[in-house]
Write an enzyme that holds these catalytic residues in place. Structure first.
Site, short mmCIF file in Angstrom:
data_model
loop_
_atom_site.label_atom_id
_atom_site.label_comp_id
_atom_site.label_asym_id
_atom_site.label_seq_id
_atom_site.Cartn_x
_atom_site.Cartn_y
_atom_site.Cartn_z
N CYS A 147 -7.16 -15.50 2.39
CA CYS A 147 -8.32 -15.54 3.30
C CYS A 147 -9.01 -16.91 3.34
CB CYS A 147 -9.30 -14.44 2.92
SG CYS A 147 -9.44 -14.13 1.15
N HIS A 236 -16.13 -16.44 3.61
CA HIS A 236 -15.93 -17.43 2.55
C HIS A 236 -16.36 -18.80 3.05
CE1 HIS A 236 -13.94 -14.30 0.49
NE2 HIS A 236 -12.68 -14.64 0.64
P1 NAP Z 1 -8.49 -2.59 -1.67
O1 NAP Z 1 -9.79 -2.33 -1.02
O2 NAP Z 1 -8.38 -2.46 -3.15
O3 NAP Z 1 -7.37 -1.61 -0.98
C1 NAP Z 1 -6.07 -1.48 -1.53
C2 NAP Z 1 -5.26 -0.50 -0.69
O4 NAP Z 1 -3.94 -0.39 -1.29
C3 NAP Z 1 -5.81 0.93 -0.65
O5 NAP Z 1 -5.57 1.50 0.61
C4 NAP Z 1 -4.99 1.66 -1.72
O6 NAP Z 1 -4.87 3.06 -1.47
C5 NAP Z 1 -3.64 1.00 -1.51
N1 NAP Z 1 -2.77 1.13 -2.68
C6 NAP Z 1 -3.02 0.67 -3.95
N2 NAP Z 1 -1.97 0.96 -4.75
C7 NAP Z 1 -1.05 1.60 -3.98
C8 NAP Z 1 0.24 2.16 -4.23
N3 NAP Z 1 0.81 2.13 -5.44
N4 NAP Z 1 0.90 2.75 -3.20
C9 NAP Z 1 0.35 2.80 -1.97
N5 NAP Z 1 -0.88 2.30 -1.66
C10 NAP Z 1 -1.56 1.70 -2.67
O7 NAP Z 1 -7.97 -4.05 -1.34
P2 NAP Z 1 -8.28 -4.97 -0.04
O8 NAP Z 1 -9.34 -5.95 -0.35
O9 NAP Z 1 -8.38 -4.09 1.14
O10 NAP Z 1 -6.94 -5.85 0.03
C11 NAP Z 1 -5.73 -5.32 0.56
C12 NAP Z 1 -4.66 -6.42 0.53
O11 NAP Z 1 -5.09 -7.49 1.38
C13 NAP Z 1 -4.44 -7.04 -0.85
O12 NAP Z 1 -3.08 -7.38 -1.00
C14 NAP Z 1 -5.32 -8.29 -0.82
O13 NAP Z 1 -4.88 -9.28 -1.71
C15 NAP Z 1 -5.16 -8.71 0.64
N6 NAP Z 1 -6.26 -9.51 1.20
C16 NAP Z 1 -7.55 -9.12 1.02
C17 NAP Z 1 -8.58 -9.86 1.60
C18 NAP Z 1 -10.05 -9.50 1.42
O14 NAP Z 1 -10.91 -10.29 1.88
N7 NAP Z 1 -10.39 -8.36 0.80
C19 NAP Z 1 -8.27 -10.97 2.37
C20 NAP Z 1 -6.93 -11.34 2.56
C21 NAP Z 1 -5.94 -10.57 1.97
P3 NAP Z 1 -5.84 4.13 -2.22
O15 NAP Z 1 -7.19 4.01 -1.57
O16 NAP Z 1 -5.17 5.43 -1.92
O17 NAP Z 1 -5.85 3.76 -3.67
#
Ligand code: NAP
Length: 343
Positions: A147, A236
């Site tokens: 990001c 950010h």
């Molecule tokens: P988050 O809120 O922790 O969400 C994680 C998601 O992954 C949830 O839907 C969770 O499902 C699912 N998950 C976790 N373990 C799993 C498994 N074993 N099998 C299937 N689904 C699983 O994280 P986030 O911030 O949204 O980030 C999501 C991705 O985008 C990450 O890879 C992160 O590095 C990337 N990212 C995030 C941002 C940001 O600003 N937050 C920016 C760029 C990229 P449950 O709810 O069922 O556990």
């Protein structure tokens, strides 16, 4: 145009929720399946995100009643958006690609793989061609960058083209939403700044070189990044100093950024006419005031001024959840449609 049916993997997380919000109103795509971990599978989406819905407005009515599915590729969609946690994302995304699905992912697992385009359509649209070398037939994986990287490369792209970037120093102040939900414990975050985001500096120092490279070799400049988690919610902030190969005045830097509009004629629904907005006020950008610019897709730049060590410095603000994540993945899919990957 008939809408393309898509799955959202990791639909319950903070990025997945943004994807659901964007796709519910998208003119080209429609949500066919919402997928997440075994803990959420089987629940109606509204139940799965109860108490943790963090996207603007209410849960889209069309999504609220859908039953969350496990992340299995037998759903039969040609397009998937992945907001899966890093780790599980790797093998799940590969299984969807093997099944003939084009996966537009936010996760880091495949970003630096040679044939996976690390795509920012305004910057390196032609890198999308490497999808065909992945060996997945009609499927494939397209990644969007970290990001903070997303904001940095958009700001650097017109400067690299016009003046050649030689080296960059960037310090980031990154919002709490960047850590997912529930993310950083309140007692660590409130009234505080944490000078460590594990793995983040390495990503910001390497990903821009792949994106601004020629598709086979990385760009030759160097980046030094210092990352901090700050108690802002969304957006950010990056404080960058840049040295150029060819001298450039701050006026020339501002002009190159303001006129940067490489996608203007492509008609992609998620692309702002101008991805960079140079703010004239001396105290901008600010996360609270500028993270929503261009529905979160426009990077706001300000404080462009001379630097005593480098040539020029500036502050940039990128919406980590939209331009840095959900909106970026959707824009990548729009470019894929335009280039014929889903026809
Ligand atoms: P988050 O809120 O922790 O969400 C994680 C998601 O992954 C949830 O839907 C969770 O499902 C699912 N998950 C976790 N373990 C799993 C498994 N074993 N099998 C299937 N689904 C699983 O994280 P986030 O911030 O949204 O980030 C999501 C991705 O985008 C990450 O890879 C992160 O590095 C990337 N990212 C995030 C941002 C940001 O600003 N937050 C920016 C760029 C990229 P449950 O709810 O069922 O556990």
């Amino acid at each position: 145009m008939k809408k393309i049916k898509a799955a959202v993997l990791g639909a319950t997380g903070i990025v997945g929720q943004r994807l659901v919000g964007i796709l519910a109103a998208h003119p080209w795509f429609e949500i066919e399946a919402l997928c997440a971990s075994a803990e959420s599978a089987g629940l109606r989406y509204a139940e799965a995100v109860r108490g943790r819905w963090r996207a603007p407005g209410d849960i889209p009515p069309g999504a609220a009643g859908m039953v969350v599915q496990p992340c299995l590729p037998d759903i039969g969609v040609r397009l998937a958006f992945s907001a899966l946690e890093a780790g599980p994302a790797g093998p799940i995304e590969e299984s969807f690609a093997r099944a003939g699905c084009l996966v537009c992912t936010n996760a880091r697992d495949h970003r630096m793989s040679a044939d996976v385009p690390l795509l920012v359509p305004e910057v390196n649209a032609d890198h999308i061609e490497s999808v065909r070398r992945q060996g997945y037939g009609s499927g494939g994986i397209i990644a969007n960058p970290n990001c903070a990287t997303a904001g940095l490369v958009l700001a650097l792209a017109p400067l690299h083209k016009a003046f050649g970037v030689r080296r960059v120093f960037v310090a980031t102040m990154q919002a709490l939403s960047g850590a997912g939900y529930p993310g950083v414990p309140a007692l660590d975050a409130v009234g505080n700044i944490i000078p460590l985001i594990p793995g983040e500096e390495e990503k910001i120092e390497s990903e821009p070189l792949k994106i601004l490279g020629d598709g086979t070799r990385p760009a030759g400049f160097r980046v030094s990044a210092s990352c901090h988690r700050a108690a802002s919610l969304e957006g950010h902030l990056l404080s960058a100093a840049v040295e150029f190969e060819r001298g450039a005045s701050c006026q020339a830097v501002a002009a190159a950024m303001s006129s940067f509009a490489p996608l203007r004629d492509l008609g992609l629904p998620g692309a702002p006419a101008f991805p960079l907005f140079v703010h004239p006020d001396g105290d901008r950008p600010q996360p609270c005031r500028d993270a929503g610019r261009g529905d979160g897709m426009t990077v706001t730049v300000g404080r462009i001024r001379p630097d005593r060590l480098f040539d020029c410095r500036f502050t940039a603000l990128v919406n980590n959840l939209v331009r840095g994540a959900a909106g970026a993945a959707v824009l990548n899919a729009e470019l894929a449609v335009r280039r014929g990957y889903l026809s």
